[in-house]
Design a protein around this motif. Structure first.
Motif, mmCIF file in Angstrom:
data_model
loop_
_atom_site.group_PDB
_atom_site.id
_atom_site.type_symbol
_atom_site.label_atom_id
_atom_site.label_comp_id
_atom_site.label_asym_id
_atom_site.label_seq_id
_atom_site.Cartn_x
_atom_site.Cartn_y
_atom_site.Cartn_z
ATOM 1 N N ALA A 146 0.837 -1.206 0.000
ATOM 2 C CA ALA A 146 0.000 0.000 0.000
ATOM 3 C C ALA A 146 0.870 1.254 0.000
ATOM 4 O O ALA A 146 0.574 2.217 -0.724
ATOM 5 C CB ALA A 146 -0.938 -0.007 1.203
ATOM 6 N N LEU A 147 1.941 1.266 0.789
ATOM 7 C CA LEU A 147 2.856 2.409 0.796
ATOM 8 C C LEU A 147 3.502 2.589 -0.573
ATOM 9 O O LEU A 147 3.661 3.723 -1.051
ATOM 10 C CB LEU A 147 3.917 2.246 1.882
ATOM 11 N N ASP A 148 3.865 1.479 -1.225
ATOM 12 C CA ASP A 148 4.414 1.560 -2.583
ATOM 13 C C ASP A 148 3.414 2.224 -3.530
ATOM 14 O O ASP A 148 3.775 3.097 -4.327
ATOM 15 C CB ASP A 148 4.755 0.166 -3.120
ATOM 16 N N GLY A 164 4.063 10.536 -5.230
ATOM 17 C CA GLY A 164 5.456 10.951 -5.088
ATOM 18 C C GLY A 164 5.896 10.823 -3.650
ATOM 19 O O GLY A 164 5.685 9.797 -3.012
ATOM 20 N N SER A 165 6.451 11.864 -3.130
ATOM 21 C CA SER A 165 6.975 11.844 -1.775
ATOM 22 C C SER A 165 5.847 11.688 -0.759
ATOM 23 O O SER A 165 4.868 12.435 -0.790
ATOM 24 C CB SER A 165 7.743 13.136 -1.505
ATOM 25 N N ILE A 166 5.994 10.699 0.116
ATOM 26 C CA ILE A 166 5.045 10.523 1.210
ATOM 27 C C ILE A 166 5.848 10.520 2.515
ATOM 28 O O ILE A 166 7.033 10.200 2.528
ATOM 29 C CB ILE A 166 4.208 9.231 1.077
ATOM 30 N N ARG A 167 5.186 10.919 3.588
ATOM 31 C CA ARG A 167 5.811 10.870 4.912
ATOM 32 C C ARG A 167 5.009 9.888 5.756
ATOM 33 O O ARG A 167 3.778 9.875 5.695
ATOM 34 C CB ARG A 167 5.831 12.260 5.544
ATOM 35 N N VAL A 168 5.724 9.089 6.550
ATOM 36 C CA VAL A 168 5.064 8.040 7.312
ATOM 37 C C VAL A 168 5.453 8.107 8.785
ATOM 38 O O VAL A 168 6.552 8.525 9.138
ATOM 39 C CB VAL A 168 5.385 6.632 6.756
ATOM 40 N N SER A 169 4.518 7.703 9.623
ATOM 41 C CA SER A 169 4.779 7.570 11.057
ATOM 42 C C SER A 169 5.423 6.211 11.296
ATOM 43 O O SER A 169 5.550 5.390 10.391
ATOM 44 C CB SER A 169 3.467 7.647 11.839
ATOM 45 N N ARG A 170 5.759 5.968 12.559
ATOM 46 C CA ARG A 170 6.115 4.606 12.931
ATOM 47 C C ARG A 170 4.889 3.726 12.747
ATOM 48 O O ARG A 170 3.752 4.215 12.679
ATOM 49 C CB ARG A 170 6.555 4.539 14.395
ATOM 50 N N LEU A 226 -0.561 2.852 10.882
ATOM 51 C CA LEU A 226 0.337 3.989 10.748
ATOM 52 C C LEU A 226 -0.404 5.142 10.104
ATOM 53 O O LEU A 226 -1.493 4.971 9.560
ATOM 54 C CB LEU A 226 1.592 3.638 9.947
ATOM 55 N N ALA A 227 0.203 6.306 10.181
ATOM 56 C CA ALA A 227 -0.335 7.500 9.525
ATOM 57 C C ALA A 227 0.597 7.863 8.376
ATOM 58 O O ALA A 227 1.811 7.660 8.450
ATOM 59 C CB ALA A 227 -0.440 8.655 10.503
ATOM 60 N N LEU A 276 -0.387 10.073 14.355
ATOM 61 C CA LEU A 276 -0.493 11.466 13.917
ATOM 62 C C LEU A 276 0.360 12.385 14.786
ATOM 63 O O LEU A 276 1.018 13.297 14.274
ATOM 64 C CB LEU A 276 -1.943 11.941 13.945
ATOM 65 N N ALA A 277 0.341 12.153 16.087
ATOM 66 C CA ALA A 277 1.126 12.983 17.009
ATOM 67 C C ALA A 277 2.617 12.876 16.726
ATOM 68 O O ALA A 277 3.361 13.841 16.929
ATOM 69 C CB ALA A 277 0.824 12.590 18.454
#
Length: 178
Positions: A21-23, A30-36, A53-54, A124-125
């Protein structure tokens, strides 16, 4: 461009489904940011523990187009949309879409689960601690700091695209949220 926050979860083939899913999200936006990544007990259904995860993306897609695309992505993983399933291969929720508040294209914004579920709020935090909830007007870090729940979740080791994006926090292993 609109900043969008997504919540991803899976309790079936968790590592592979979330990685894939992240792929797909990275390919589309394009650029995505992910939490732990956090493991949590199932809430609102029975079944195995979830990985959650967020994800933060920026997009020029209209909300209806984004929502439809995400539903198609979930369906491609075998998402079950009827009844209360025991296993959910992939769940993606639009948590926020810019600063929009209300019901738009069958999507309630911001998503109520942000304030109810630790497996949404804690990621999210960490991901966007200084971003304010569009209704509460408190940052996600402030909301997490004052959150009170007995939900159990813990950060886990998780690799995506050959690198660790998540690591456990030994002090929170098995701890209740908040």
């Amino acid at each position: 461009m609109t900043s969008v926050l997504l919540g991803l979860g899976s309790n079936q083939n968790r590592h592979a489904n979330l990685s894939d899913a992240l792929d797909a999200l990275a390919q589309a936006f394009g650029s995505i940011r992910v939490s732990r990544v956090f493991e949590s007990e199932a809430v609102g259904c029975t079944g195995d523990n979830y990985f959650n995860l967020a994800v933060a993306i920026d997009t020029d897609w209209p909300l209806a187009e984004l929502s439809s695309w995400l539903k198609c992505l979930e369906d491609s993983f075998g998402r079950i949309r009827r009844g209360k399933p025991v296993e959910q291969p992939l769940d993606i929720d639009i948590l926020t879409y810019g600063e929009q508040v209300g019901r738009f294209d069958k999507v309630q914004l911001p998503r109520a689960e942000i304030l109810r579920n630790a497996f949404v709020l804690w990621p999210l935090a960490e991901l966007v601690p200084d971003v304010a909830h569009p209704v509460e007007k408190q940052t996600f870090a402030e909301l997490w700091h004052s959150y009170d729940s007995t939900q159990k979740l813990w950060p886990i080791h998780f690799e995506w695209q050959g690198r660790a994006i998540s690591a456990p926090d030994n002090s929170s292993q098995g701890a209740a949220a908040g």
